[in-house]
Scaffold this motif. Structure first.
Motif, PDB file in Angstrom:
ATOM      1  N   ARG A  23      -6.685  -8.607 -11.619  1.00 16.40           N
ATOM      2  CA  ARG A  23      -6.422  -7.951 -10.511  1.00 16.40           C
ATOM      3  C   ARG A  23      -7.819  -6.676 -10.075  1.00 16.40           C
ATOM      4  O   ARG A  23      -7.440  -5.643 -10.671  1.00 16.40           O
ATOM      5  N   GLY A  35      -8.344  -5.061  -6.632  1.00 13.38           N
ATOM      6  CA  GLY A  35      -7.705  -4.423  -5.955  1.00 13.38           C
ATOM      7  C   GLY A  35      -6.445  -5.376  -5.006  1.00 13.38           C
ATOM      8  O   GLY A  35      -6.031  -6.669  -5.410  1.00 13.38           O
ATOM      9  N   ARG A  36      -6.164  -4.877  -3.954  1.00 11.16           N
ATOM     10  CA  ARG A  36      -5.398  -6.016  -3.033  1.00 11.16           C
ATOM     11  C   ARG A  36      -5.698  -7.613  -2.631  1.00 11.16           C
ATOM     12  O   ARG A  36      -6.472  -7.337  -1.780  1.00 11.16           O
ATOM     13  N   GLY A  37      -4.689  -8.120  -3.294  1.00  8.63           N
ATOM     14  CA  GLY A  37      -5.056  -9.584  -3.388  1.00  8.63           C
ATOM     15  C   GLY A  37      -6.211 -10.351  -3.380  1.00  8.63           C
ATOM     16  O   GLY A  37      -6.411 -11.042  -3.286  1.00  8.63           O
TER      17      GLY A  37
END
Length: 75
Positions: free
Chosen positions: A48, A50-52
């Motif tokens: 991951r 970052g977000r999304g």
């Protein structure tokens, strides 16, 4: 159902370019939901960023390539 999911994941992971991030939208086009991507990240199948935003695990991002992609027209 696990073999289908594993096959789907293997297909998507093998199709990811090393050093290029993939968004939840990209994953959704391959029938992988944001929740499922989170589970794959927890299992170590995705990193991951970052977000999304995810990437193939264990690969460094290619700055030049990502800047070029960032300048591409949005469709």
């Amino acid at each position: 159902m696990a073999p289908i999911t594993r096959h789907k994941l293997n297909k998507v992971i093998s199709g990811l370019e090393p050093g290029v991030p993939v968004t939840v939208r990209d994953l959704a086009e391959n029938h992988i939901s944001a929740d499922l991507a989170g589970h794959y990240q927890q299992a170590g199948w995705l990193d991951r960023l970052g977000r999304g935003v995810y990437a193939k695990p264990g690969t460094a991002l290619d700055l030049d390539l990502n800047l070029a992609l960032g300048n591409a027209p949005v469709t």
